[in-house]
Design an enzyme around this catalytic site. Sequence first.
Site, PDB file in Angstrom:
ATOM      1  N   GLY A 103       0.800  -1.225   0.000  1.00 38.76           N
ATOM      2  CA  GLY A 103       0.000   0.000   0.000  1.00 38.76           C
ATOM      3  C   GLY A 103       0.825   1.264   0.000  1.00 38.76           C
ATOM      4  O   GLY A 103       0.661   2.092   0.887  1.00 38.76           O
TER       5      GLY A 103
ATOM      6  N   GLN B 166      -0.252   1.871   7.285  1.00 43.87           N
ATOM      7  CA  GLN B 166      -1.373   1.277   6.551  1.00 43.87           C
ATOM      8  C   GLN B 166      -2.273   0.535   7.553  1.00 43.87           C
ATOM      9  O   GLN B 166      -2.433   1.028   8.667  1.00 43.87           O
ATOM     10  CB  GLN B 166      -0.883   0.332   5.443  1.00 43.87           C
ATOM     11  CG  GLN B 166      -0.786   1.037   4.091  1.00 43.87           C
ATOM     12  CD  GLN B 166      -2.162   1.222   3.407  1.00 43.87           C
ATOM     13  OE1 GLN B 166      -3.210   1.087   4.030  1.00 43.87           O
ATOM     14  NE2 GLN B 166      -2.129   1.597   2.140  1.00 43.87           N
TER      15      GLN B 166
ATOM     16  N   GLU C 242      -1.494  -1.328 -15.583  1.00 48.05           N
ATOM     17  CA  GLU C 242      -0.461  -1.193 -14.557  1.00 48.05           C
ATOM     18  C   GLU C 242       0.755  -0.547 -15.210  1.00 48.05           C
ATOM     19  O   GLU C 242       1.173  -0.949 -16.290  1.00 48.05           O
ATOM     20  CB  GLU C 242      -0.109  -2.576 -13.973  1.00 48.05           C
ATOM     21  CG  GLU C 242       1.188  -2.664 -13.190  1.00 48.05           C
ATOM     22  CD  GLU C 242       1.242  -1.769 -11.940  1.00 48.05           C
ATOM     23  OE1 GLU C 242       0.348  -1.897 -11.081  1.00 48.05           O
ATOM     24  OE2 GLU C 242       2.173  -0.923 -11.851  1.00 48.05           O
TER      25      GLU C 242
ATOM     26  N   ARG D 137       5.657  -5.098 -11.589  1.00 45.20           N
ATOM     27  CA  ARG D 137       4.437  -5.551 -10.925  1.00 45.20           C
ATOM     28  C   ARG D 137       3.701  -6.588 -11.782  1.00 45.20           C
ATOM     29  O   ARG D 137       3.170  -7.574 -11.270  1.00 45.20           O
ATOM     30  CB  ARG D 137       3.507  -4.369 -10.637  1.00 45.20           C
ATOM     31  CG  ARG D 137       4.082  -3.371  -9.651  1.00 45.20           C
ATOM     32  CD  ARG D 137       4.269  -4.023  -8.288  1.00 45.20           C
ATOM     33  NE  ARG D 137       5.118  -3.229  -7.410  1.00 45.20           N
ATOM     34  CZ  ARG D 137       4.674  -2.294  -6.575  1.00 45.20           C
ATOM     35  NH1 ARG D 137       3.389  -2.052  -6.502  1.00 45.20           N
ATOM     36  NH2 ARG D 137       5.492  -1.612  -5.815  1.00 45.20           N
TER      37      ARG D 137
ATOM     38  N   ASN E 213      -0.757   3.588 -18.481  1.00 46.00           N
ATOM     39  CA  ASN E 213      -1.192   4.488 -17.436  1.00 46.00           C
ATOM     40  C   ASN E 213      -2.722   4.548 -17.422  1.00 46.00           C
ATOM     41  O   ASN E 213      -3.349   4.870 -18.432  1.00 46.00           O
ATOM     42  CB  ASN E 213      -0.611   5.890 -17.671  1.00 46.00           C
ATOM     43  CG  ASN E 213      -0.809   6.776 -16.452  1.00 46.00           C
ATOM     44  OD1 ASN E 213      -1.890   6.798 -15.856  1.00 46.00           O
ATOM     45  ND2 ASN E 213       0.243   7.491 -16.074  1.00 46.00           N
TER      46      ASN E 213
ATOM     47  N   HIS F 211      -4.631   6.880  -2.821  1.00 46.57           N
ATOM     48  CA  HIS F 211      -4.696   7.465  -1.480  1.00 46.57           C
ATOM     49  C   HIS F 211      -3.422   8.233  -1.137  1.00 46.57           C
ATOM     50  O   HIS F 211      -3.408   9.044  -0.231  1.00 46.57           O
ATOM     51  CB  HIS F 211      -4.931   6.385  -0.430  1.00 46.57           C
ATOM     52  CG  HIS F 211      -3.735   5.514  -0.194  1.00 46.57           C
ATOM     53  ND1 HIS F 211      -3.454   4.405  -0.966  1.00 46.57           N
ATOM     54  CD2 HIS F 211      -2.724   5.626   0.689  1.00 46.57           C
ATOM     55  CE1 HIS F 211      -2.336   3.851  -0.541  1.00 46.57           C
ATOM     56  NE2 HIS F 211      -1.863   4.571   0.447  1.00 46.57           N
TER      57      HIS F 211
ATOM     58  N   TYR G 276       0.653   7.288  -7.407  1.00 46.14           N
ATOM     59  CA  TYR G 276      -0.073   7.399  -8.667  1.00 46.14           C
ATOM     60  C   TYR G 276       0.790   8.108  -9.709  1.00 46.14           C
ATOM     61  O   TYR G 276       1.123   9.285  -9.574  1.00 46.14           O
ATOM     62  CB  TYR G 276      -1.373   8.178  -8.442  1.00 46.14           C
ATOM     63  CG  TYR G 276      -2.335   8.087  -9.603  1.00 46.14           C
ATOM     64  CD1 TYR G 276      -3.343   7.136  -9.604  1.00 46.14           C
ATOM     65  CD2 TYR G 276      -2.226   8.936 -10.705  1.00 46.14           C
ATOM     66  CE1 TYR G 276      -4.229   7.036 -10.663  1.00 46.14           C
ATOM     67  CE2 TYR G 276      -3.096   8.844 -11.777  1.00 46.14           C
ATOM     68  CZ  TYR G 276      -4.106   7.889 -11.750  1.00 46.14           C
ATOM     69  OH  TYR G 276      -4.976   7.789 -12.792  1.00 46.14           O
TER      70      TYR G 276
ATOM     71  N   CYS H  22     -10.904 -16.438   5.573  1.00 38.92           N
ATOM     72  CA  CYS H  22     -12.264 -16.570   5.059  1.00 38.92           C
ATOM     73  C   CYS H  22     -13.174 -15.646   5.838  1.00 38.92           C
ATOM     74  O   CYS H  22     -12.947 -15.376   7.009  1.00 38.92           O
ATOM     75  CB  CYS H  22     -12.756 -18.014   5.103  1.00 38.92           C
ATOM     76  SG  CYS H  22     -12.901 -18.736   6.722  1.00 38.92           S
TER      77      CYS H  22
ATOM     78  N   GLY I 134      -5.342   2.862   3.934  1.00 42.28           N
ATOM     79  CA  GLY I 134      -6.214   2.725   2.771  1.00 42.28           C
ATOM     80  C   GLY I 134      -6.454   4.031   2.052  1.00 42.28           C
ATOM     81  O   GLY I 134      -5.959   4.254   0.957  1.00 42.28           O
TER      82      GLY I 134
HETATM   83  N1  NAD Z   1     -10.131  -3.082   1.067  1.00 36.10           N
HETATM   84  C1  NAD Z   1      -9.956  -1.952   0.442  1.00 36.10           C
HETATM   85  O1  NAD Z   1     -10.643  -0.985   0.594  1.00 36.10           O
HETATM   86  C2  NAD Z   1      -8.834  -1.953  -0.460  1.00 36.10           C
HETATM   87  C3  NAD Z   1      -8.408  -3.151  -0.948  1.00 36.10           C
HETATM   88  C4  NAD Z   1      -7.364  -3.126  -1.815  1.00 36.10           C
HETATM   89  C5  NAD Z   1      -6.787  -1.980  -2.168  1.00 36.10           C
HETATM   90  N2  NAD Z   1      -7.249  -0.817  -1.687  1.00 36.10           N
HETATM   91  C6  NAD Z   1      -6.619   0.425  -2.049  1.00 36.10           C
HETATM   92  O2  NAD Z   1      -6.149   0.256  -3.362  1.00 36.10           O
HETATM   93  C7  NAD Z   1      -4.918   0.907  -3.526  1.00 36.10           C
HETATM   94  C8  NAD Z   1      -3.842  -0.015  -4.015  1.00 36.10           C
HETATM   95  O3  NAD Z   1      -3.332  -0.827  -2.994  1.00 36.10           O
HETATM   96  P1  NAD Z   1      -2.000  -1.645  -3.248  1.00 36.10           P
HETATM   97  O4  NAD Z   1      -1.619  -2.275  -1.969  1.00 36.10           O
HETATM   98  O5  NAD Z   1      -2.167  -2.527  -4.419  1.00 36.10           O
HETATM   99  O6  NAD Z   1      -0.979  -0.471  -3.550  1.00 36.10           O
HETATM  100  P2  NAD Z   1       0.416  -0.530  -4.344  1.00 36.10           P
HETATM  101  O7  NAD Z   1       1.024   0.813  -4.146  1.00 36.10           O
HETATM  102  O8  NAD Z   1       1.176  -1.730  -3.970  1.00 36.10           O
HETATM  103  O9  NAD Z   1      -0.048  -0.697  -5.849  1.00 36.10           O
HETATM  104  C9  NAD Z   1      -0.526   0.354  -6.631  1.00 36.10           C
HETATM  105  C10 NAD Z   1      -0.151   0.024  -8.054  1.00 36.10           C
HETATM  106  O10 NAD Z   1      -0.678   0.999  -8.913  1.00 36.10           O
HETATM  107  C11 NAD Z   1       0.285   1.245  -9.939  1.00 36.10           C
HETATM  108  N3  NAD Z   1       0.009   2.557 -10.475  1.00 36.10           N
HETATM  109  C12 NAD Z   1       0.240   3.776  -9.907  1.00 36.10           C
HETATM  110  N4  NAD Z   1      -0.158   4.744 -10.714  1.00 36.10           N
HETATM  111  C13 NAD Z   1      -0.654   4.164 -11.816  1.00 36.10           C
HETATM  112  C14 NAD Z   1      -1.231   4.679 -12.992  1.00 36.10           C
HETATM  113  N5  NAD Z   1      -1.375   6.009 -13.182  1.00 36.10           N
HETATM  114  N6  NAD Z   1      -1.639   3.794 -13.919  1.00 36.10           N
HETATM  115  C15 NAD Z   1      -1.486   2.463 -13.747  1.00 36.10           C
HETATM  116  N7  NAD Z   1      -0.944   1.926 -12.649  1.00 36.10           N
HETATM  117  C16 NAD Z   1      -0.546   2.778 -11.672  1.00 36.10           C
HETATM  118  C17 NAD Z   1       1.602   1.144  -9.219  1.00 36.10           C
HETATM  119  O11 NAD Z   1       2.672   0.891 -10.099  1.00 36.10           O
HETATM  120  C18 NAD Z   1       1.353  -0.016  -8.270  1.00 36.10           C
HETATM  121  O12 NAD Z   1       1.712  -1.245  -8.784  1.00 36.10           O
HETATM  122  C19 NAD Z   1      -4.620   1.554  -2.176  1.00 36.10           C
HETATM  123  O13 NAD Z   1      -5.066   2.866  -2.173  1.00 36.10           O
HETATM  124  C20 NAD Z   1      -5.410   0.719  -1.233  1.00 36.10           C
HETATM  125  O14 NAD Z   1      -5.723   1.408  -0.038  1.00 36.10           O
HETATM  126  C21 NAD Z   1      -8.249  -0.789  -0.831  1.00 36.10           C
END
Ligand code: NAD
Lengths: 550, 550
Positions: A45, A123, A189, A194, A235, A260, A266, A403, A485
């Site tokens: 995250g 996180q 991605e 990744r 992107n 976030h 991002y 689960c 998050g």
């Molecule tokens: N339960 C939930 O509410 C929940 C569950 C999963 C993820 N999330 C949210 O989702 C987000 C992602 O979590 P994560 O752990 O995978 O984060 P992370 O930072 O590991 O992964 C984010 C990915 O997005 C890619 N990325 C960034 N900018 C981009 C763009 N413009 N275009 C394409 N790809 C891009 C990055 O290279 C990275 O691989 C977080 O904000 C997290 O809080 C929330």
Amino acid sequence: ARRISAPRGPQLSAKSWLTEAPLRMLMNNLDAEVAEKPEELVVYGGIGRAARDWTSFDRIVAALKALEDDETLLVQSGKPVGVFRTHADAPRVLIANSNLVPHWADWEHFGRLDKLGLMMYGQMTAGSWIYIGSQGIVQGTYETFVEVGRQHYGGDLRGRWILTGGLGGMGGAQPLAATMAGASLLAVECRPSRIERRLETGYLDRKTDSLEEALAIIDSACARKQAVSVGLLGNAAEVFPELLRRGVRPDAVTDQTSAHDPLHGYLPAGWSLHDWERAQESDPARTVTAAKESMKRQVEAMLGFHREGVPTLDYGNNIRQMALEMGEEQAFDFPGFVPAYIRPLFCRGIGPFRWCALSGDPEDIYRTDAKVKELIPDDPHLHTWLDMARERIHFQGLPARICWVGLGQRDRLGLAFNEMVARGELSAPIVIGRDHLDSGSVASPNRETEAMLDGSDAVSDWPLLNALLNTASGATWVSLHHGGGVGMGFSQHAGMVVVCDGTEAAAQRIARVLWNDPASGVMRHADAGYDLAKACARERGLKLPMLEGE
Amino acid sequence: ARRISAPRGPQLSAKSWLTEAPLRMLMNNLDAEVAEKPEELVVYGGIGRAARDWTSFDRIVAALKALEDDETLLVQSGKPVGVFRTHADAPRVLIANSNLVPHWADWEHFGRLDKLGLMMYGQMTAGSWIYIGSQGIVQGTYETFVEVGRQHYGGDLRGRWILTGGLGGMGGAQPLAATMAGASLLAVECRPSRIERRLETGYLDRKTDSLEEALAIIDSACARKQAVSVGLLGNAAEVFPELLRRGVRPDAVTDQTSAHDPLHGYLPAGWSLHDWERAQESDPARTVTAAKESMKRQVEAMLGFHREGVPTLDYGNNIRQMALEMGEEQAFDFPGFVPAYIRPLFCRGIGPFRWCALSGDPEDIYRTDAKVKELIPDDPHLHTWLDMARERIHFQGLPARICWVGLGQRDRLGLAFNEMVARGELSAPIVIGRDHLDSGSVASPNRETEAMLDGSDAVSDWPLLNALLNTASGATWVSLHHGGGVGMGFSQHAGMVVVCDGTEAAAQRIARVLWNDPASGVMRHADAGYDLAKACARERGLKLPMLEGE
Ligand SMILES: NC(=O)c1ccc[n+]([C@@H]2O[C@H](COP(=O)([O-])OP(=O)(O)OC[C@H]3O[C@@H](n4cnc5c(N)ncnc54)[C@H](O)[C@@H]3O)[C@@H](O)[C@H]2O)c1
Ligand SMILES: NC(=O)c1ccc[n+]([C@@H]2O[C@H](COP(=O)([O-])OP(=O)(O)OC[C@H]3O[C@@H](n4cnc5c(N)ncnc54)[C@H](O)[C@@H]3O)[C@@H](O)[C@H]2O)c1
């Protein structure tokens, strides 16, 4: 770079299982199989860390090894700050991560304090030592996609496809969750590494850097009613609008870039990865603005899909808030996944229950899988999940299982696991925990508590009470975090983990904690006026003073 | 209107002293002798309440009467929301008041939720049931004024006078604290009823509605080196600038209007009380702006005194922040009272320790007074305080005492009181608590944690850890609040109370809680780099993992 891996087997390196458990789980969070950037102590995250720095890590480990069974270690934003005498039924570790007085609770102040070495971003399960790799999120995502299918496609996702962004620590679960649920998926991605990683672990089926090729793969899979996942290097801020423009219509749209965290999470449209990483250091303000500008573009495309009737959901990364801040007034027109698909589960205390085998032995998990099926014989959906998880999900670090189960099930399972440890059916103790994203443990108005029935979205008394109650009930470690998050300023949430070491004392604690924890979620939703929660509270005999006589 | 008064004597109305204690203390907070507006459940500090409404109050009372010694009642912003099974050494009550997710943590959102019946403002000891009337604040104010005398006037305040505003729940302590410390005091207060009340209780000596008369009284008292206090009916926003303009120079300047609450706490200049009260309902936005505009005027006068060398201090009502928000960039030029006068005490865990006789019998307090002198024989300052307090401070509600003591003293006193209960030397149990304004229990960058050595002012991990630790240590009730003193968005803080019922089990809990609680304050200040705190930690043998080997 240091390589961390938790000890395995029945041998203690600390003085008891109650302190060995947090020790192994901390180390497990930093295992190269588990963590996204272990060398920087980043678990998942964006910049979610397990410890503030390596010195803090070493001192936590030393403190845990020396900790007595009537002592409690205090951890402040990933740093060990004190050891105090408490008692046997008190938690062994108490954690507070990333908390800021509200007026100062934003990324700017956090960043300043982080640089001064005074803070760490925890996180949710990163800083509270119960991250178990992608499996945790596969289940949540799977449950959500299945629910999307139920609500919009008569329960059948075959021949359907989902558009999303991000294949990171949590987002990487999306392709597997989709194909398990029967749907194809296209994930945009921007980092080749990744995409590679998801291919290696079998979570992702195909990769390409051509949008045409991606669409062709999806089209042919859908035509044959097969489920295929494709990682498209690109992107999301560029691809989403382009798809909308071309008239392509996915069957569902979501996103899991790290929106976030606008500084590190991002990639702005038109930027190279290299420029981005440099600008994060050299010009953070410009980076943030560019990222948020791009997020707005992506959200506008998502709004376009939404308006054309495509089920579109925010998956909890706060991207709508970012777009709103950049002037997109309609940003919140499409819903978050919680009110749309998860809240009915929370009303019954159902949430991301998980456990981990401290032995390191996969057989221990398979035996608990069987125990779950034995104790909950009448839930075919749960059985299917357990079978598919065993087949398709590689363990990362210590073997673990997740689960979604509810009030009345969690304590039964916990007590059963504890008995298995006592009877020697497992080769070492089990820890049981959960995500902070759960029924009673989080206030997050743009995600878990979005659009609460009574308007209490922003009231954070609830997660604080949850942490205090778990502490009073005897959880083995308890944590209070801010900003998980959805980022700084937008959430407060609590974690808990309890150890099944096979003793009678542990059984007492397990019975209290694994009942009270989900019960506090039922209470919170009953208080907000949800009939489902009120019915559950009545059925389970919860004592809710204001609802008595209702 | 209902009249509440706590039961007295040795008879229980609940099932044990551990539940009788919070019951009596809640009721005591609403005693007409104690509370500022008992009919509205307002205890002190603007709208600081003990319970959300009368229904909530009744249900809390009923829940406490029924509570078993292995159960815990949860209170959410003054409303009882659940009863859970815990264990004998867990708190009997856990409280979270006024907490909001940071992005929404302001008066506007609070007000909306308050109107919906979803929230309550708990201030510090109002919602955590350990307010003891003006005595608590007399001691803190007395310590501060004495310290002002030490730093600026060679320890002698005779012939000196202090200018201030506000004679409310806490501000009403100022005249008595000043005259006890040897100084005269002029307090500007806009409500006749508040002035009358302070005259009745003997806290205030004289009243007038003429500035000329007020100055004449002060002048003649100073000339004769006598200490006299005068309540001037007027508006501080008008009187302060007028005094500055006239060239009048007090020997110290401060303020205790309820500036932290711009809607209900500060009368705008030129407004009548009647218009003000109506406008609070009919036009809150205009009221807030007018109040803040007037605060800015008052702060500008305070800055004027400050620039001319008059010791000027913010007494923790956030008036500087309000002026800053209205464009007064220099607002923070004069210091808060904590960094200037209180922090050295916090470094040694010294803070507002207080106790209350559940019997209602003043003799119980006099006996504990004597015990304090016996156990701390070598502190003449403390002895003087105890003597003057007995002589000049009327008990309000249940008899209570406060004195500032530190790490190593608090647990000794607590254990001694518990023994006195055990031996029948007191006619009923004692409760021991403290203000949230204490060494380890608060993050409040404009007050208690202003200008911390390492810049960690806004880090609120510390009070959260304090609450978790007190819960783990077995305090009888523990609370987590937001917005006390300085208002929504500006503080997070924790309270605790522990009961001395004379049992051995209580002794164990007292020893842990009354050690750990101040120790967590020493830890917090040692971590911030204060040498005084590090020395104290070493001397007392605290285990602080990051400071080991230093
Ligand atoms: N339960 C939930 O509410 C929940 C569950 C999963 C993820 N999330 C949210 O989702 C987000 C992602 O979590 P994560 O752990 O995978 O984060 P992370 O930072 O590991 O992964 C984010 C990915 O997005 C890619 N990325 C960034 N900018 C981009 C763009 N413009 N275009 C394409 N790809 C891009 C990055 O290279 C990275 O691989 C977080 O904000 C997290 O809080 C929330
Ligand atoms: N330890 C501390 O930091 C500490 C201690 C005491 C008080 N305080 C702060 O001081 C403030 C006062 O506390 P309180 O409990 O006495 O509040 P209160 O609301 O009971 O009293 C405030 C008083 O100020 C008067 N007042 C309002 N506007 C005025 C004006 N323009 N001119 C003159 N008088 C005016 C009101 O009539 C009232 O009597 C609060 O903000 C509190 O947080 C802080």
